[in-house]
Design a protein around this motif. Structure first.
Motif, PDB file in Angstrom:
ATOM      1  N   THR A 168      41.443  -5.140   1.697  1.00  0.00           N
ATOM      2  CA  THR A 168      41.227  -6.555   1.960  1.00  0.00           C
ATOM      3  C   THR A 168      42.513  -7.310   1.671  1.00  0.00           C
ATOM      4  OG1 THR A 168      38.912  -6.331   1.323  1.00  0.00           O
ATOM      5  CG2 THR A 168      39.808  -8.556   1.391  1.00  0.00           C
ATOM      6  N   LEU A 169      42.955  -8.090   2.659  1.00  0.00           N
ATOM      7  CA  LEU A 169      44.180  -8.884   2.540  1.00  0.00           C
ATOM      8  C   LEU A 169      43.820 -10.367   2.508  1.00  0.00           C
ATOM      9  CD1 LEU A 169      46.338  -7.089   5.271  1.00  0.00           C
ATOM     10  CD2 LEU A 169      46.140  -6.517   2.844  1.00  0.00           C
ATOM     11  N   GLN A 170      44.709 -11.174   1.906  1.00  0.00           N
ATOM     12  CA  GLN A 170      44.524 -12.624   1.886  1.00  0.00           C
ATOM     13  C   GLN A 170      45.870 -13.306   2.045  1.00  0.00           C
ATOM     14  OE1 GLN A 170      41.514 -14.658   1.469  1.00  0.00           O
ATOM     15  NE2 GLN A 170      43.061 -16.031   2.302  1.00  0.00           N
ATOM     16  N   CYS A 171      45.922 -14.335   2.880  1.00  0.00           N
ATOM     17  CA  CYS A 171      47.129 -15.139   3.058  1.00  0.00           C
ATOM     18  C   CYS A 171      46.984 -16.398   2.216  1.00  0.00           C
ATOM     19  CB  CYS A 171      47.334 -15.509   4.525  1.00  0.00           C
ATOM     20  SG  CYS A 171      48.782 -16.562   4.797  1.00  0.00           S
ATOM     21  N   SER A 172      48.093 -16.851   1.626  1.00  0.00           N
ATOM     22  CA  SER A 172      48.053 -18.031   0.770  1.00  0.00           C
ATOM     23  C   SER A 172      47.682 -19.301   1.538  1.00  0.00           C
ATOM     24  CB  SER A 172      49.400 -18.210   0.066  1.00  0.00           C
ATOM     25  OG  SER A 172      50.448 -18.325   1.014  1.00  0.00           O
ATOM     26  N   PHE A 173      47.858 -19.331   2.857  1.00  0.00           N
ATOM     27  CA  PHE A 173      47.475 -20.486   3.661  1.00  0.00           C
ATOM     28  C   PHE A 173      46.257 -20.217   4.534  1.00  0.00           C
ATOM     29  CE2 PHE A 173      51.937 -21.714   2.869  1.00  0.00           C
ATOM     30  CZ  PHE A 173      51.712 -22.990   2.383  1.00  0.00           C
ATOM     31  N   GLY A 174      45.707 -19.010   4.479  1.00  0.00           N
ATOM     32  CA  GLY A 174      44.540 -18.664   5.280  1.00  0.00           C
ATOM     33  C   GLY A 174      43.258 -19.049   4.567  1.00  0.00           C
ATOM     34  N   ALA A 175      42.210 -19.262   5.341  1.00  0.00           N
ATOM     35  CA  ALA A 175      40.935 -19.682   4.773  1.00  0.00           C
ATOM     36  C   ALA A 175      40.017 -18.519   4.420  1.00  0.00           C
ATOM     37  CB  ALA A 175      40.214 -20.605   5.754  1.00  0.00           C
ATOM     38  N   ALA A 176      40.267 -17.330   4.985  1.00  0.00           N
ATOM     39  CA  ALA A 176      39.360 -16.210   4.764  1.00  0.00           C
ATOM     40  C   ALA A 176      40.154 -14.915   4.613  1.00  0.00           C
ATOM     41  CB  ALA A 176      38.403 -16.087   5.940  1.00  0.00           C
ATOM     42  N   PRO A 177      39.614 -13.956   3.870  1.00  0.00           N
ATOM     43  CA  PRO A 177      40.277 -12.646   3.788  1.00  0.00           C
ATOM     44  C   PRO A 177      40.126 -11.887   5.100  1.00  0.00           C
ATOM     45  CG  PRO A 177      38.217 -12.616   2.583  1.00  0.00           C
ATOM     46  CD  PRO A 177      38.411 -14.019   3.066  1.00  0.00           C
ATOM     47  N   ALA A 178      40.947 -10.859   5.256  1.00  0.00           N
ATOM     48  CA  ALA A 178      40.900 -10.043   6.471  1.00  0.00           C
ATOM     49  C   ALA A 178      41.082  -8.582   6.102  1.00  0.00           C
ATOM     50  CB  ALA A 178      41.993 -10.479   7.442  1.00  0.00           C
ATOM     51  N   PRO A 179      40.476  -7.670   6.854  1.00  0.00           N
ATOM     52  CA  PRO A 179      40.663  -6.244   6.571  1.00  0.00           C
ATOM     53  C   PRO A 179      42.004  -5.751   7.100  1.00  0.00           C
ATOM     54  CG  PRO A 179      39.263  -6.524   8.472  1.00  0.00           C
ATOM     55  CD  PRO A 179      39.550  -7.902   7.950  1.00  0.00           C
ATOM     56  N   MET A 180      42.546  -4.737   6.447  1.00  0.00           N
ATOM     57  CA  MET A 180      43.777  -4.106   6.919  1.00  0.00           C
ATOM     58  C   MET A 180      43.401  -2.873   7.725  1.00  0.00           C
ATOM     59  SD  MET A 180      47.026  -2.722   4.813  1.00  0.00           S
ATOM     60  CE  MET A 180      48.540  -2.386   5.687  1.00  0.00           C
ATOM     61  N   SER A 181      44.086  -2.696   8.816  1.00  0.00           N
ATOM     62  CA  SER A 181      43.883  -1.528   9.657  1.00  0.00           C
ATOM     63  C   SER A 181      45.122  -0.643   9.550  1.00  0.00           C
ATOM     64  CB  SER A 181      43.670  -1.971  11.104  1.00  0.00           C
ATOM     65  OG  SER A 181      43.562  -0.866  11.936  1.00  0.00           O
ATOM     66  N   VAL A 182      44.913   0.651   9.376  1.00  0.00           N
ATOM     67  CA  VAL A 182      46.025   1.606   9.299  1.00  0.00           C
ATOM     68  C   VAL A 182      45.743   2.707  10.310  1.00  0.00           C
ATOM     69  CG1 VAL A 182      47.304   3.212   7.840  1.00  0.00           C
ATOM     70  CG2 VAL A 182      46.383   1.099   6.854  1.00  0.00           C
ATOM     71  N   LEU A 183      46.660   2.871  11.241  1.00  0.00           N
ATOM     72  CA  LEU A 183      46.500   3.928  12.236  1.00  0.00           C
ATOM     73  C   LEU A 183      46.743   5.285  11.578  1.00  0.00           C
ATOM     74  CD1 LEU A 183      48.401   2.219  15.172  1.00  0.00           C
ATOM     75  CD2 LEU A 183      45.953   2.217  14.710  1.00  0.00           C
ATOM     76  N   PRO A 184      45.998   6.311  11.923  1.00  0.00           N
ATOM     77  CA  PRO A 184      46.131   7.611  11.258  1.00  0.00           C
ATOM     78  C   PRO A 184      47.298   8.451  11.780  1.00  0.00           C
ATOM     79  CG  PRO A 184      44.382   7.700  12.865  1.00  0.00           C
ATOM     80  CD  PRO A 184      44.883   6.284  12.866  1.00  0.00           C
ATOM     81  N   VAL A 185      48.461   7.845  11.969  1.00  0.00           N
ATOM     82  CA  VAL A 185      49.608   8.570  12.510  1.00  0.00           C
ATOM     83  C   VAL A 185      50.369   9.364  11.460  1.00  0.00           C
ATOM     84  CG1 VAL A 185      49.933   7.049  14.490  1.00  0.00           C
ATOM     85  CG2 VAL A 185      51.057   6.519  12.332  1.00  0.00           C
ATOM     86  N   ASN A 212      47.763  -4.103  12.305  1.00  0.00           N
ATOM     87  CA  ASN A 212      47.519  -3.814  10.890  1.00  0.00           C
ATOM     88  C   ASN A 212      47.002  -5.031  10.128  1.00  0.00           C
ATOM     89  OD1 ASN A 212      50.537  -2.248  11.386  1.00  0.00           O
ATOM     90  ND2 ASN A 212      48.739  -1.016  10.886  1.00  0.00           N
ATOM     91  N   VAL A 213      47.520  -6.197  10.459  1.00  0.00           N
ATOM     92  CA  VAL A 213      47.177  -7.440   9.757  1.00  0.00           C
ATOM     93  C   VAL A 213      46.409  -8.346  10.715  1.00  0.00           C
ATOM     94  CG1 VAL A 213      48.085  -9.407   8.461  1.00  0.00           C
ATOM     95  CG2 VAL A 213      49.289  -7.214   8.391  1.00  0.00           C
ATOM     96  N   MET A 214      45.164  -8.607  10.372  1.00  0.00           N
ATOM     97  CA  MET A 214      44.284  -9.399  11.228  1.00  0.00           C
ATOM     98  C   MET A 214      44.343 -10.876  10.830  1.00  0.00           C
ATOM     99  SD  MET A 214      43.239  -7.172  13.208  1.00  0.00           S
ATOM    100  CE  MET A 214      43.752  -5.479  13.146  1.00  0.00           C
ATOM    101  N   PRO A 215      43.818 -11.772  11.671  1.00  0.00           N
ATOM    102  CA  PRO A 215      43.822 -13.207  11.356  1.00  0.00           C
ATOM    103  C   PRO A 215      43.019 -13.532  10.094  1.00  0.00           C
ATOM    104  CG  PRO A 215      43.391 -12.860  13.678  1.00  0.00           C
ATOM    105  CD  PRO A 215      43.332 -11.507  13.023  1.00  0.00           C
ATOM    106  N   PHE A 216      43.412 -14.628   9.441  1.00  0.00           N
ATOM    107  CA  PHE A 216      42.789 -15.068   8.189  1.00  0.00           C
ATOM    108  C   PHE A 216      41.967 -16.337   8.388  1.00  0.00           C
ATOM    109  CE2 PHE A 216      46.589 -12.675   7.026  1.00  0.00           C
ATOM    110  CZ  PHE A 216      46.050 -11.763   6.131  1.00  0.00           C
ATOM    111  N   GLY A 217      41.185 -16.383   9.413  1.00  0.00           N
ATOM    112  CA  GLY A 217      40.370 -17.572   9.674  1.00  0.00           C
ATOM    113  C   GLY A 217      41.234 -18.681  10.237  1.00  0.00           C
TER     114      GLY A 217
END
Length: 128
Positions: free
Chosen positions: A10-27, A47-52
């Motif tokens: 779970t990721l969070q941006c200091s200016f974002g309103a909501a947390p977002a999941p991180m995606s990691v490709l299995p390469v 890898n980094v999705m929008p934060f609302g």
């Protein structure tokens, strides 16, 4: 020592309103239950999705909406713009030739936000 970050963190941006999941490709083929992340897993919308919604006035869409609202801060959709890798990575553990991502690492957004790891998605594998 820090925890290794994996897909599903779970990721969070200091200016974002909501947390977002991180995606990691299995390469890299390193699994700790889920694919392990490296410092170069910083690609927006991969890898980094929008934060609302974003509330940073340096974001052009927020600035335009705020100007249209006569100076009233108007948050707009948060689409991260990350051009540099996560810092710092693990100094001694590499995955596919890149430093492993640890839960203490930070990622800078071009619009001024600081993206942090709220939950690394696993709690058993430590990296220095």
């Amino acid at each position: 020592m820090s925890l290794l970050v994996t897909a599903g963190a779970t990721l969070q941006c200091s200016f974002g309103a909501a947390p977002a999941p991180m995606s990691v490709l299995p390469v890299n083929r390193v699994l700790s239950g889920a694919p392990a992340a490296t410092v170069v897993d910083n690609v927006p919308m991969v890898n980094v999705m929008p934060f609302g919604v974003c509330s940073c006035a340096a974001n052009p869409t927020v600035a335009a909406a705020t100007a249209a609202a006569l100076g009233v801060l108007t948050p707009m959709p948060c689409v991260p713009v990350t051009v540099a890798p996560w810092v710092p990575g693990s100094p001694t553990v590499t995955i596919g030739g890149m430093p492993a991502l640890q839960n203490a690492s930070k990622l800078m957004c071009t619009w001024g936000g600081v993206i942090t790891v709220v939950a690394p998605a696993q709690v058993t594998t430590m990296v220095p």
